[in-house]
Design a protein around this motif. Structure first.
Motif, PDB file in Angstrom:
ATOM      1  N   MET A  49      -0.459 -11.638   0.697  1.00 34.79           N
ATOM      2  CA  MET A  49       0.299 -10.613   1.424  1.00 34.79           C
ATOM      3  C   MET A  49       0.119  -9.244   0.769  1.00 34.79           C
ATOM      4  SD  MET A  49       1.553 -12.336   3.889  1.00 34.79           S
ATOM      5  CE  MET A  49       0.199 -13.515   3.768  1.00 34.79           C
ATOM      6  N   GLY A  50       0.097  -9.214  -0.568  1.00 35.12           N
ATOM      7  CA  GLY A  50      -0.140  -7.957  -1.272  1.00 35.12           C
ATOM      8  C   GLY A  50      -1.512  -7.395  -0.980  1.00 35.12           C
ATOM      9  N   GLY A  51      -2.512  -8.269  -0.915  1.00 40.68           N
ATOM     10  CA  GLY A  51      -3.864  -7.831  -0.586  1.00 40.68           C
ATOM     11  C   GLY A  51      -3.954  -7.249   0.822  1.00 40.68           C
ATOM     12  N   LEU A  52      -3.306  -7.910   1.780  1.00 39.92           N
ATOM     13  CA  LEU A  52      -3.309  -7.400   3.151  1.00 39.92           C
ATOM     14  C   LEU A  52      -2.588  -6.054   3.237  1.00 39.92           C
ATOM     15  CD1 LEU A  52      -2.554 -10.709   5.119  1.00 39.92           C
ATOM     16  CD2 LEU A  52      -4.733  -9.483   5.005  1.00 39.92           C
ATOM     17  N   THR A  53      -1.501  -5.917   2.491  1.00 39.54           N
ATOM     18  CA  THR A  53      -0.776  -4.641   2.474  1.00 39.54           C
ATOM     19  C   THR A  53      -1.616  -3.554   1.810  1.00 39.54           C
ATOM     20  OG1 THR A  53       1.290  -5.905   2.278  1.00 39.54           O
ATOM     21  CG2 THR A  53       1.415  -3.546   1.880  1.00 39.54           C
ATOM     22  N   LEU A  64      -2.774   1.680  13.072  1.00 40.51           N
ATOM     23  CA  LEU A  64      -2.296   1.821  11.695  1.00 40.51           C
ATOM     24  C   LEU A  64      -0.774   1.758  11.599  1.00 40.51           C
ATOM     25  CD1 LEU A  64      -4.750   4.541  10.363  1.00 40.51           C
ATOM     26  CD2 LEU A  64      -4.776   2.085   9.921  1.00 40.51           C
ATOM     27  N   ALA A  65      -0.065   2.363  12.563  1.00 39.31           N
ATOM     28  CA  ALA A  65       1.390   2.242  12.573  1.00 39.31           C
ATOM     29  C   ALA A  65       1.778   0.788  12.849  1.00 39.31           C
ATOM     30  CB  ALA A  65       1.995   3.162  13.631  1.00 39.31           C
ATOM     31  N   GLY A  66       1.055   0.154  13.761  1.00 36.43           N
ATOM     32  CA  GLY A  66       1.314  -1.252  14.034  1.00 36.43           C
ATOM     33  C   GLY A  66       1.058  -2.123  12.816  1.00 36.43           C
ATOM     34  N   TYR A  67       0.034  -1.780  12.046  1.00 38.69           N
ATOM     35  CA  TYR A  67      -0.250  -2.547  10.836  1.00 38.69           C
ATOM     36  C   TYR A  67       0.893  -2.419   9.832  1.00 38.69           C
ATOM     37  CZ  TYR A  67      -3.206  -4.859   7.366  1.00 38.69           C
ATOM     38  OH  TYR A  67      -3.712  -5.755   6.464  1.00 38.69           O
ATOM     39  N   GLY A  68       1.534  -1.250   9.801  1.00 33.44           N
ATOM     40  CA  GLY A  68       2.710  -1.104   8.947  1.00 33.44           C
ATOM     41  C   GLY A  68       3.829  -2.025   9.367  1.00 33.44           C
ATOM     42  N   TRP A  69       4.043  -2.156  10.679  1.00 34.07           N
ATOM     43  CA  TRP A  69       5.060  -3.090  11.177  1.00 34.07           C
ATOM     44  C   TRP A  69       4.654  -4.533  10.880  1.00 34.07           C
ATOM     45  CZ3 TRP A  69       7.992  -1.651  16.258  1.00 34.07           C
ATOM     46  CH2 TRP A  69       8.510  -0.372  16.123  1.00 34.07           C
ATOM     47  N   LEU A  70       3.351  -4.797  10.963  1.00 34.52           N
ATOM     48  CA  LEU A  70       2.846  -6.120  10.614  1.00 34.52           C
ATOM     49  C   LEU A  70       3.183  -6.447   9.159  1.00 34.52           C
ATOM     50  CD1 LEU A  70      -0.563  -7.671  11.522  1.00 34.52           C
ATOM     51  CD2 LEU A  70       0.019  -7.464   9.121  1.00 34.52           C
ATOM     52  N   CYS A  71       2.978  -5.480   8.259  1.00 35.12           N
ATOM     53  CA  CYS A  71       3.274  -5.697   6.839  1.00 35.12           C
ATOM     54  C   CYS A  71       4.754  -5.964   6.608  1.00 35.12           C
ATOM     55  CB  CYS A  71       2.819  -4.497   6.012  1.00 35.12           C
ATOM     56  SG  CYS A  71       1.019  -4.314   5.913  1.00 35.12           S
ATOM     57  N   ASP A  72       5.609  -5.311   7.386  1.00 35.43           N
ATOM     58  CA  ASP A  72       7.051  -5.567   7.292  1.00 35.43           C
ATOM     59  C   ASP A  72       7.342  -7.050   7.496  1.00 35.43           C
ATOM     60  OD1 ASP A  72      10.027  -4.270   7.697  1.00 35.43           O
ATOM     61  OD2 ASP A  72       9.703  -5.933   9.089  1.00 35.43           O
ATOM     62  N   GLN A  73       6.747  -7.624   8.535  1.00 35.96           N
ATOM     63  CA  GLN A  73       6.996  -9.038   8.818  1.00 35.96           C
ATOM     64  C   GLN A  73       6.238  -9.961   7.868  1.00 35.96           C
ATOM     65  OE1 GLN A  73       9.089 -10.942  10.938  1.00 35.96           O
ATOM     66  NE2 GLN A  73      10.032  -8.948  10.648  1.00 35.96           N
ATOM     67  N   LEU A  74       5.086  -9.518   7.372  1.00 39.16           N
ATOM     68  CA  LEU A  74       4.369 -10.325   6.382  1.00 39.16           C
ATOM     69  C   LEU A  74       5.283 -10.641   5.201  1.00 39.16           C
ATOM     70  CD1 LEU A  74       0.787  -8.736   6.067  1.00 39.16           C
ATOM     71  CD2 LEU A  74       1.432 -10.852   7.244  1.00 39.16           C
ATOM     72  N   TRP A  75       5.967  -9.620   4.695  1.00 37.79           N
ATOM     73  CA  TRP A  75       6.784  -9.814   3.500  1.00 37.79           C
ATOM     74  C   TRP A  75       8.111 -10.494   3.806  1.00 37.79           C
ATOM     75  CZ3 TRP A  75       5.012  -9.982  -1.136  1.00 37.79           C
ATOM     76  CH2 TRP A  75       3.835  -9.282  -1.449  1.00 37.79           C
ATOM     77  N   GLU A  76       8.786 -10.066   4.874  1.00 36.19           N
ATOM     78  CA  GLU A  76      10.067 -10.700   5.196  1.00 36.19           C
ATOM     79  C   GLU A  76       9.887 -12.197   5.474  1.00 36.19           C
ATOM     80  OE1 GLU A  76      13.058  -8.798   7.580  1.00 36.19           O
ATOM     81  OE2 GLU A  76      11.909  -6.936   7.635  1.00 36.19           O
ATOM     82  N   SER A  77       8.866 -12.540   6.246  1.00 34.12           N
ATOM     83  CA  SER A  77       8.637 -13.951   6.578  1.00 34.12           C
ATOM     84  C   SER A  77       8.147 -14.735   5.372  1.00 34.12           C
ATOM     85  CB  SER A  77       7.617 -14.057   7.727  1.00 34.12           C
ATOM     86  OG  SER A  77       8.104 -13.439   8.894  1.00 34.12           O
ATOM     87  N   SER A  78       7.259 -14.147   4.585  1.00 31.50           N
ATOM     88  CA  SER A  78       6.697 -14.864   3.437  1.00 31.50           C
ATOM     89  C   SER A  78       7.758 -15.154   2.381  1.00 31.50           C
ATOM     90  CB  SER A  78       5.552 -14.057   2.814  1.00 31.50           C
ATOM     91  OG  SER A  78       4.467 -13.950   3.698  1.00 31.50           O
ATOM     92  N   ALA A  87       5.048  -9.438  15.785  1.00 33.60           N
ATOM     93  CA  ALA A  87       4.795 -10.854  16.056  1.00 33.60           C
ATOM     94  C   ALA A  87       3.546 -11.331  15.324  1.00 33.60           C
ATOM     95  CB  ALA A  87       4.648 -11.075  17.564  1.00 33.60           C
ATOM     96  N   ALA A  88       2.519 -10.472  15.282  1.00 32.96           N
ATOM     97  CA  ALA A  88       1.292 -10.835  14.565  1.00 32.96           C
ATOM     98  C   ALA A  88       1.574 -11.050  13.086  1.00 32.96           C
ATOM     99  CB  ALA A  88       0.234  -9.750  14.753  1.00 32.96           C
ATOM    100  N   GLY A  89       2.441 -10.224  12.501  1.00 31.20           N
ATOM    101  CA  GLY A  89       2.808 -10.401  11.098  1.00 31.20           C
ATOM    102  C   GLY A  89       3.500 -11.724  10.850  1.00 31.20           C
ATOM    103  N   GLN A  90       4.411 -12.089  11.740  1.00 32.52           N
ATOM    104  CA  GLN A  90       5.074 -13.385  11.622  1.00 32.52           C
ATOM    105  C   GLN A  90       4.072 -14.528  11.717  1.00 32.52           C
ATOM    106  OE1 GLN A  90       8.251 -13.136  14.675  1.00 32.52           O
ATOM    107  NE2 GLN A  90       9.641 -13.593  12.999  1.00 32.52           N
ATOM    108  N   PHE A  91       3.122 -14.402  12.648  1.00 34.45           N
ATOM    109  CA  PHE A  91       2.130 -15.454  12.858  1.00 34.45           C
ATOM    110  C   PHE A  91       1.265 -15.625  11.611  1.00 34.45           C
ATOM    111  CE2 PHE A  91      -1.868 -17.243  14.245  1.00 34.45           C
ATOM    112  CZ  PHE A  91      -1.484 -18.214  15.169  1.00 34.45           C
ATOM    113  N   ILE A  92       0.772 -14.519  11.053  1.00 33.75           N
ATOM    114  CA  ILE A  92      -0.086 -14.591   9.862  1.00 33.75           C
ATOM    115  C   ILE A  92       0.678 -15.198   8.689  1.00 33.75           C
ATOM    116  CG2 ILE A  92      -1.312 -13.203   8.141  1.00 33.75           C
ATOM    117  CD1 ILE A  92      -1.996 -11.262  10.432  1.00 33.75           C
ATOM    118  N   ALA A  93       1.932 -14.746   8.497  1.00 36.59           N
ATOM    119  CA  ALA A  93       2.738 -15.267   7.392  1.00 36.59           C
ATOM    120  C   ALA A  93       2.995 -16.763   7.555  1.00 36.59           C
ATOM    121  CB  ALA A  93       4.057 -14.507   7.298  1.00 36.59           C
TER     122      ALA A  93
END
Length: 519
Positions: free
Chosen positions: A233-237, A63-77, A190-196
């Motif tokens: 991205m909003g849905g994933l967050t 869950l903490a990792g998912y928060g970091w993933l969301c950080d990159q989802l939005w910055e990259s998107s 890295a996973a967040g960047q990849f998904i974005a």
């Protein structure tokens, strides 16, 4: 065995307490917390060691990792969608969308970092993601440039809290034997960047105005790609928030509760975590109170509470001032802040100016199609994952440790960035991108690992939040430099030099935290 270790701690004279070695003992004393809390933090560390790395900690890792993933989802998107948004709204300076995001990230890191030391970890843990997903989803319906920038700034305000808060929460429930997992947490980044990148490739390339659309004629109906991207991205967050809030119950940090004198609640949390993991633990309220009795003190709970809220009072920002209370601690905090700032400024300067430099000096333009662009981006992101895993191994090595891993990775990144200026073919450019992505993720993991680990519990959120905020401020300065300065060689090589200078500074950090459980 656990009972004996706890009795040994509580029976020691306060002058003989050794929470986790001389370096962090010195850090604890200079950081403004007393020997009583050091003894209590040692007891909690022992209790968490006895509980072990179980289901609760692994769930937190996800869950903490998912928060970091969301950080990159939005910055990259936001970065990926910028050309399409600018094509539709035709602003004078399209870079201001990134500036708006950076302002939100700065304010968010400061607010949530300070807030988690004041109101506790749980509220900051949940509300930061809620802010991000709500305002990110609303941004997808923007009908003007100003509206879009404003909503992205508000979304960034929520996202900005994820890195300092999630890292702090995860660290405070980790056994000392598994603190290296905080470094591995960057895999989620890295996973967040990849998904974005993958989502941008599919949505922006198929649902956007063509590149030859005349200025001002890109209609909303023809340019829905970036809106679909923000909705996704909003849905994933939103999924992350719902799991955190409705499915998994985050318990308040026991060290944070003890710092406020809430001993019964701290023991209750430890018992619940132990039960969640299917084990038992032996720490009791009496053990915690014994430390106060040894110190012949009766007012520690009141003083702990004052420490937590003093920075809101008219006498000033005690939670910040205490980080400068001695020369050694001031040096540590100043160097950590300087490292975050130098890296924050170097990133946008170099990344923005390097493509122009290579083009001017004869690099092949190659295939610039959307498919090729995103393919190369995905390859680069994949190369970062081994860097994260290697970093997790290096930080535990005796002759390298946290400081060595951070320093060497920064020096290597700077060296390869200088070498990158010689690239002339598309294959060479992709190779350098992959190598630098690899070394940078070693660096980011070490930096995000060392920063919360080196500060004590009731100043940790403040210190990490300030460091992250300063990183964003310097990143904003770097973005403005690239927006207004045009192209010269000077800022390009300045950006690369900052990486190497930061690497050298890493070796003079006064505290090495390897093999030491955090307070």
């Amino acid at each position: 065995m656990a009972q004996n270790s706890l009795e040994r701690v509580t029976s020691n004279k306060l002058g003989e307490l050794e929470p986790h070695g001389k370096a962090l003992e010195s850090l604890g004393q200079t950081a403004g917390h007393d020997a009583v809390f050091q003894a209590q933090a040692t007891m909690i560390n022992q209790a968490i060691e006895d509980i072990g790395m179980g289901k609760y900690q692994w769930t937190l890792f996800g869950l903490a990792g998912y928060g970091w993933l969301c950080d990159q989802l939005w910055e990259s998107s936001v970065s990926n969608a910028l050309p399409e948004i600018a094509n539709e709204f035709q602003p004078r300076r399209s870079g201001f969308l990134i500036v708006a995001l950076m302002v939100g990230l700065i304010l968010g890191a400061s607010f949530w970092g300070l807030g988690c030391d004041l109101i506790g970890r749980r509220w900051a843990w949940n509300l930061s993601l809620l802010f991000a997903c709500v305002f990110g989803l609303v941004a997808a319906g923007s009908n003007s440039w100003v509206t879009c920038c404003s909503l992205i700034a508000l979304s960034g305000f929520g996202i900005g809290g994820n890195l300092p808060v999630d890292g702090t929460v995860f660290l405070e429930f980790l056994p000392g034997t598994h603190q290296y997992l905080l470094e591995i947490l960057t895999v989620w980044w890295a996973a967040g960047q990849f998904i974005a990148a993958f989502a941008s490739w599919g949505l922006l390339s198929h649902y956007s105005c063509s590149s030859d659309t005349p200025a001002g004629e890109c209609r909303k109906a023809d340019n829905m790609g970036w809106r679909y991207l923000f909705i996704l991205m909003g849905g994933l967050t939103m999924i992350g928030f719902c799991v955190r809030f409705f499915v998994f119950r985050l318990y308040e940090s026991p060290k944070y509760l003890v710092s406020l004198g809430k001993y019964e609640e701290a023991i209750d949390v430890l018992n619940k975590v132990a039960k969640y993991n299917g084990v038992t633990q032996s720490l009791t309220v009496e053990h915690l109170r014994a430390a106060e009795q040894n110190a012949e003190s009766t007012d520690h709970r009141r003083e702990h509470f004052k420490r937590a809220v003093a920075h809101l009072g008219p006498r000033g920002w005690n939670n910040i001032r205490v980080l400068w209370s001695t020369k050694k601690l001031a040096l540590s905090f100043a160097l950590v802040m300087l490292l975050w700032g130098m890296i924050g400024m170097a990133n946008p300067i170099y990344n923005s100016l390097l493509p122009i430099y290579l083009q001017i000096h004869g690099a092949e333009s190659g295939d610039s199609s959307t498919g090729t662009t995103y393919r190369n981006l995905l390859v680069t992101i994949v190369c970062s994952i081994p860097g994260t895993l290697l970093g997790g191994y290096l930080i535990g090595m005796k002759r390298i440790g946290r400081k060595g891993t951070l320093g060497f990775s920064l020096l290597l990144t700077g060296a390869f960035l200088f070498a990158f200026t010689t690239a002339r073919t598309q294959g060479t450019i992709l190779a350098f991108n992959c190598i630098i992505s690899f070394t940078q993720y070693i660096m980011w993991g070490a930096l995000y690992y060392y920063t919360p680990e080196v500060f004590p519990t009731f100043h940790r959120g403040t210190a990490v939040g300030l460091a992250a905020s300063f990183n964003r401020v310097c990143g904003l300065a770097g973005t403005l430099i690239t927006t207004y300065s045009g192209f010269t060689n000077v800022p390009l090589f300045l950006g690369a030099s900052l990486w190497m200078a930061a690497g050298l500074l890493s070796f003079v950090l006064p505290f090495e935290t390897r093999n030491k459980a955090s307070l």
